[in-house]
Structures are given as C-alpha cells and as structure tokens.
Scaffold this motif. Sequence first.
Motif, PDB file in Angstrom:
ATOM      1  N   PHE A  94      73.236  25.329  48.023  1.00 44.17           N
ATOM      2  CA  PHE A  94      72.608  26.164  48.990  1.00 44.17           C
ATOM      3  C   PHE A  94      72.102  27.623  48.260  1.00 44.17           C
ATOM      4  N   ALA A  95      72.402  27.805  46.987  1.00 43.10           N
ATOM      5  CA  ALA A  95      72.101  28.933  46.101  1.00 43.10           C
ATOM      6  C   ALA A  95      70.626  28.352  45.511  1.00 43.10           C
ATOM      7  N   ARG A  96      70.347  27.043  45.289  1.00 43.54           N
ATOM      8  CA  ARG A  96      69.230  26.477  44.720  1.00 43.54           C
ATOM      9  C   ARG A  96      68.207  25.826  46.041  1.00 43.54           C
ATOM     10  N   TYR A  97      68.753  25.713  47.074  1.00 41.72           N
ATOM     11  CA  TYR A  97      67.872  24.974  48.065  1.00 41.72           C
ATOM     12  C   TYR A  97      68.147  25.798  49.398  1.00 41.72           C
ATOM     13  N   LYS A  98      66.774  26.141  50.084  1.00 40.12           N
ATOM     14  CA  LYS A  98      67.331  26.346  51.398  1.00 40.12           C
ATOM     15  C   LYS A  98      67.876  25.472  52.311  1.00 40.12           C
ATOM     16  N   GLN A  99      68.922  25.791  53.243  1.00 39.51           N
ATOM     17  CA  GLN A  99      69.555  24.982  53.941  1.00 39.51           C
ATOM     18  C   GLN A  99      68.825  23.873  54.804  1.00 39.51           C
ATOM     19  N   SER A 100      67.708  24.326  55.231  1.00 41.77           N
ATOM     20  CA  SER A 100      66.612  23.980  56.045  1.00 41.77           C
ATOM     21  C   SER A 100      65.984  22.743  55.255  1.00 41.77           C
ATOM     22  N   ALA A 101      65.762  22.941  53.946  1.00 42.32           N
ATOM     23  CA  ALA A 101      65.177  21.760  53.200  1.00 42.32           C
ATOM     24  C   ALA A 101      65.832  20.664  52.636  1.00 42.32           C
ATOM     25  N   VAL A 102      67.293  21.025  52.865  1.00 43.94           N
ATOM     26  CA  VAL A 102      68.081  19.799  52.272  1.00 43.94           C
ATOM     27  C   VAL A 102      68.049  18.782  53.514  1.00 43.94           C
ATOM     28  N   ARG A 103      67.611  17.428  53.151  1.00 44.89           N
ATOM     29  CA  ARG A 103      67.874  16.369  54.160  1.00 44.89           C
ATOM     30  C   ARG A 103      69.262  16.033  54.473  1.00 44.89           C
ATOM     31  N   ASP A 104      69.971  15.854  53.496  1.00 42.37           N
ATOM     32  CA  ASP A 104      71.615  15.399  53.689  1.00 42.37           C
ATOM     33  C   ASP A 104      72.332  15.836  52.628  1.00 42.37           C
ATOM     34  N   LEU A 105      73.397  16.213  52.793  1.00 38.71           N
ATOM     35  CA  LEU A 105      74.296  16.628  51.599  1.00 38.71           C
ATOM     36  C   LEU A 105      75.775  16.400  52.142  1.00 38.71           C
ATOM     37  N   ASP A 106      76.407  15.755  51.230  1.00 35.88           N
ATOM     38  CA  ASP A 106      77.553  15.260  51.698  1.00 35.88           C
ATOM     39  C   ASP A 106      78.650  15.725  50.396  1.00 35.88           C
ATOM     40  N   VAL A 107      79.472  16.542  50.645  1.00 37.87           N
ATOM     41  CA  VAL A 107      80.362  16.896  49.602  1.00 37.87           C
ATOM     42  C   VAL A 107      81.940  16.458  50.196  1.00 37.87           C
ATOM     43  N   THR A 108      82.312  15.399  49.081  1.00 39.65           N
ATOM     44  CA  THR A 108      83.709  14.921  49.552  1.00 39.65           C
ATOM     45  C   THR A 108      84.600  15.472  48.438  1.00 39.65           C
ATOM     46  N   VAL A 109      85.908  15.874  49.126  1.00 40.88           N
ATOM     47  CA  VAL A 109      86.945  16.234  47.964  1.00 40.88           C
ATOM     48  C   VAL A 109      88.208  15.870  48.254  1.00 40.88           C
ATOM     49  N   THR A 110      88.724  15.451  47.616  1.00 38.86           N
ATOM     50  CA  THR A 110      90.229  14.859  47.745  1.00 38.86           C
ATOM     51  C   THR A 110      91.338  15.627  46.625  1.00 38.86           C
ATOM     52  N   PHE A 111      92.353  15.862  46.953  1.00 43.10           N
ATOM     53  CA  PHE A 111      93.359  16.389  46.028  1.00 43.10           C
ATOM     54  C   PHE A 111      94.689  15.532  46.199  1.00 43.10           C
ATOM     55  N   GLU A 112      94.969  14.796  45.650  1.00 39.48           N
ATOM     56  CA  GLU A 112      96.576  14.181  45.522  1.00 39.48           C
ATOM     57  C   GLU A 112      97.115  13.717  44.330  1.00 39.48           C
ATOM     58  N   ASP A 113      98.181  14.091  44.404  1.00 38.59           N
ATOM     59  CA  ASP A 113      98.890  13.905  43.067  1.00 38.59           C
ATOM     60  C   ASP A 113      98.483  14.484  41.982  1.00 38.59           C
ATOM     61  N   GLY A 114      97.819  15.621  42.110  1.00 37.66           N
ATOM     62  CA  GLY A 114      97.294  16.575  40.955  1.00 37.66           C
ATOM     63  C   GLY A 114      95.820  16.325  40.386  1.00 37.66           C
ATOM     64  N   VAL A 115      95.534  15.310  41.105  1.00 39.59           N
ATOM     65  CA  VAL A 115      94.069  14.564  40.798  1.00 39.59           C
ATOM     66  C   VAL A 115      93.123  15.328  41.881  1.00 39.59           C
ATOM     67  N   LEU A 116      92.199  15.879  41.407  1.00 35.13           N
ATOM     68  CA  LEU A 116      91.026  16.300  42.118  1.00 35.13           C
ATOM     69  C   LEU A 116      89.836  15.439  41.990  1.00 35.13           C
ATOM     70  N   ASP A 117      89.199  14.908  43.060  1.00 30.78           N
ATOM     71  CA  ASP A 117      88.139  14.004  43.002  1.00 30.78           C
ATOM     72  C   ASP A 117      86.847  14.933  43.665  1.00 30.78           C
ATOM     73  N   VAL A 118      85.747  15.250  43.087  1.00 30.68           N
ATOM     74  CA  VAL A 118      84.864  15.837  44.024  1.00 30.68           C
ATOM     75  C   VAL A 118      83.348  14.775  43.798  1.00 30.68           C
ATOM     76  N   ASP A 119      82.873  14.598  44.937  1.00 26.38           N
ATOM     77  CA  ASP A 119      81.778  13.583  44.979  1.00 26.38           C
ATOM     78  C   ASP A 119      80.740  14.192  45.852  1.00 26.38           C
ATOM     79  N   VAL A 120      79.457  14.720  45.194  1.00 25.73           N
ATOM     80  CA  VAL A 120      78.496  15.224  45.933  1.00 25.73           C
ATOM     81  C   VAL A 120      77.211  14.289  45.909  1.00 25.73           C
TER      82      VAL A 120
END
Length: 121
Positions: free
Chosen positions: A58-84
Amino acid sequence: MAAPAQAPPAARWAPAATEGMTADDDDADTDDPSSVEAEPPAEAVVETAAEAAEGVIFARYKQSAVRDLDVTVTFEDGVLDVDVYLNAPDEAEDAQAAADEAVEAAEAAVDDLFAAADDDR
C-alpha cells in the motif's frame, strides 16, 4: 491485463540473531530463566509480518487500485512462511517486484521483533 504477481514461498527462515549458530551454541541452561531465549508469541510474529507486507504494497499502490491482495503468513516450529498474492492495476509492471519486496519486508520486520525480544531479556 497484467498477470497477478505471487512471490515464491519463503524458504526456511530463522531469526537473524540465531543464524549461523550450532546446536552447541543453542544449549541454554534451562534451570536459569535468564538463559532461556525470549521468543515473541506466534500471533505477534504473524501479525508483524502481515502488517509489514501489506505496508509495502500500500506504499506503492493506492488501496482502491489493488484488485486483490492476499497475504498469508504462518509461523510454526520456528519456520516463517510468507506468501503474497497481488493483482495490481494493468500499468503495474512491477507487481512481482512489489510482492517480493513485501515478503522481504515481512521477514525483516520479524527479525526486528526477535531482536527487540532479545533486547528485553
């Protein structure tokens, strides 16, 4: 229409403070509470990473201009998984770069969170 950008799944991640440590380095005296490493709760890790990733987008794009954004974050057993997943405006040729930068920002924010937890002990 520009193809939606999706950052590649994050690889195994460890807080920067523990990178390069051997198993012998991590043997804390569990009888001494001050020697046990302070770790932020998983919920705080996930929230911090998600907020950082969304902040980059949202620093790069206006919120109204973004058609779809899905940020999925998991943190299990010391493992961080980030999917954008980002579906940005047609003129946004750098949507993949923005998604990659969002993942990097999430990882850096979590590193900072762990560093702050270490400083507090």
